[in-house]
Design a protein around this motif. Structure first.
Motif, short mmCIF file in Angstrom:
data_model
loop_
_atom_site.label_atom_id
_atom_site.label_comp_id
_atom_site.label_asym_id
_atom_site.label_seq_id
_atom_site.Cartn_x
_atom_site.Cartn_y
_atom_site.Cartn_z
N PHE A 7 46.89 40.65 39.15
CA PHE A 7 45.66 41.42 39.24
C PHE A 7 44.44 40.56 38.95
O PHE A 7 44.50 39.64 38.13
CB PHE A 7 45.68 42.58 38.22
N THR A 9 40.47 38.94 40.59
CA THR A 9 39.52 38.69 41.67
C THR A 9 40.23 38.12 42.88
O THR A 9 41.38 37.68 42.80
CB THR A 9 38.44 37.72 41.20
N THR A 21 43.39 43.35 43.93
CA THR A 21 42.00 43.40 43.51
C THR A 21 41.56 44.86 43.41
O THR A 21 42.28 45.76 43.85
CB THR A 21 41.08 42.67 44.50
N PRO A 22 40.38 45.14 42.85
CA PRO A 22 39.92 46.52 42.77
C PRO A 22 39.82 47.22 44.12
O PRO A 22 39.85 48.45 44.18
CB PRO A 22 38.54 46.39 42.12
N VAL A 40 37.41 50.88 38.88
CA VAL A 40 38.15 49.64 38.62
C VAL A 40 37.27 48.45 38.98
O VAL A 40 36.66 48.41 40.05
CB VAL A 40 39.46 49.60 39.43
N SER A 41 37.24 47.47 38.10
CA SER A 41 36.51 46.23 38.36
C SER A 41 37.42 45.06 38.01
O SER A 41 38.57 45.25 37.61
CB SER A 41 35.21 46.18 37.55
N ALA A 42 36.91 43.85 38.16
CA ALA A 42 37.72 42.65 37.90
C ALA A 42 36.83 41.55 37.35
O ALA A 42 35.61 41.56 37.50
CB ALA A 42 38.42 42.19 39.17
N CYS A 55 42.23 42.83 36.26
CA CYS A 55 41.50 44.04 36.64
C CYS A 55 41.23 44.87 35.38
O CYS A 55 41.99 44.82 34.40
CB CYS A 55 42.30 44.89 37.63
N PRO A 57 41.18 48.50 34.66
CA PRO A 57 41.56 49.77 35.33
C PRO A 57 41.09 50.98 34.54
O PRO A 57 41.90 51.79 34.07
CB PRO A 57 43.08 49.67 35.36
N ARG A 131 42.89 46.36 30.18
CA ARG A 131 43.06 45.19 31.04
C ARG A 131 44.45 45.24 31.66
O ARG A 131 45.39 45.74 31.05
CB ARG A 131 42.94 43.87 30.25
#
Length: 366
Positions: A7, A9, A21-22, A40-42, A55, A57, A131
């Motif tokens: 998980f 970028t 990725t997200p 969700v971001s990374a 990520c 989540p 995370r």
């Protein structure tokens, strides 16, 4: 088949891992992805394989299509630059991690088991700073399976009733990865209707030597309708005996459990028994057949009386108008639990496992 996911970028994944990725929402063609992943971001911290990026989540689930069965899951969580706090539930909202914290620079590998029915393994993330770095899902048919047969006080919750919860939902939290909990309990069922709907037949097909079958009925055996009612003096024990025989025929271990108490107090603050002869029938059957017994009725009675009428509301499904989204008009339910309560009741079941020294289950408790 083993499933591995890295998980973070966009970029290269770890060897033999698929990059996630997200932007990877769940898709039936690829067979995996985030659900409810709008938040969700990374981030990337370093070039370290698997753990250098991750990520975040937040309030999202990651779903993977897998064949039904038992799996061991290895999950990496952490951040090279910041402390984290991650909670995790799996299929049926079964609790695995509760506010698992890591310090700056720590990557923790968590190992746990999941029983999958319905072809999907679901990881639902929560916590203040969640995370997910990496994930490995390994089929493990040899795992000990702890089957649960029971009613709404045991079952995994269905959608739209949060925070209602059964103690079976919380049981995986207390076990290491060596035991997979298969919660077959369903709300509204009695020892009779569970069999009549073919649910015990499903357990019979899956249970194997070395497994366990925990059996808790009684709440709905009291109901007067023909599909559910059993008489504690005549028919209740023969129905319970069918569960015992299913376990024994597979060289598995049956465990009888008396019904968890309802929250009904008298004026002196003592709990009123609402199950009566049904509790005695379970205890008698355990003695007559040499079956292990967890007297959850007695254990929950002691807990409720220790807490008292007001404090027990924190265990049960009580809420003021507007307190719970799914019960906007308020709720006063003296039978069903909210999650804190089901966790406390699961703790009593674990206490019973220890007292009985149910090997090897006792060995695999956290």
């Amino acid at each position: 088949m083993t499933f591995r996911f890295d998980f973070g970028t966009a970029g290269a994944a770890g060897e033999n891992y698929r990059k996630v990725t997200p932007a990877d929402g769940y898709d039936t063609k690829q067979g995996y992805g985030f659900v409810n992943g709008a938040q969700v971001s990374a981030a990337r911290r370093s070039g370290e394989a698997l753990t250098g990026d991750f990520c975040i989540p937040f309030d999202a689930s990651f779903v993977v299509d897998v064949p039904d069965g038992n799996y061991i899951v290895n999950l990496a969580i952490g951040d090279e630059l910041a402390p984290t706090c991650t909670s995790l539930k799996t299929n049926g909202e079964r609790l695995i991690l509760k506010d698992r914290r890591t310090v700056e620079g720590q990557i923790a590998w968590e190992k746990f088991s999941v029983n999958v029915r319905g072809g999907k393994l679901k990881l639902r993330f929560g916590g203040l700073a969640p995370r997910v770095n990496a994930l490995e899902i390994v089929p493990s048919p040899e795992l000990i399976t702890l089957f649960l047969a029971g009613d709404s006080t045991v079952t995994d919750p269905r959608d739209g009733i949060f925070p209602q919860s059964g103690w079976g939902q919380m049981l995986p939290y207390y076990f290491r990865h060596d035991v997979a909990v298969a919660n077959h309990a369903v709300g509204g069922r009695s020892s009779k209707s569970f069999i009549g709907e073919g649910r015990l037949d499903v357990i019979k097909e899956e249970i194997k030597e070395g497994d366990f079958l925990f059996i808790q009925f009684g709440h709905n055996d009291q109901k007067p309708d023909e599909p559910r009612f059993t008489d504690p003096a005549t028919t209740y024990k023969p129905y319970l005996m069918q569960y015992v025989e299913v376990a024994r025929s597979a060289n598995a271990t049956p465990v009888l459990i008396t019904s968890v108490q309802r929250r009904h107090f008298d004026e002196a603050g003592k709990l009123k028994d609402t199950h009566g002869a049904y509790l005695d029938a379970v205890r008698e059957l355990a003695r007559e057949e040499g079956v292990a017994l967890i007297d959850l009725a007695e254990k929950s009675k002691r807990l409720y009386e220790e807490l008292g009428p007001e404090e027990t509301k924190k265990l049960l499904l009580w809420g003021a108008p507007g307190e719970w989204l799914n019960y906007s008009s308020g709720v006063q339910d003296n039978t069903h639990f909210q999650e804190y309560g089901s966790l406390r009741i699961a703790e009593l079941v674990v206490q019973g496992i220890r007292e009985l020294n149910l090997m090897p289950l006792t060995m695999y408790l956290r």
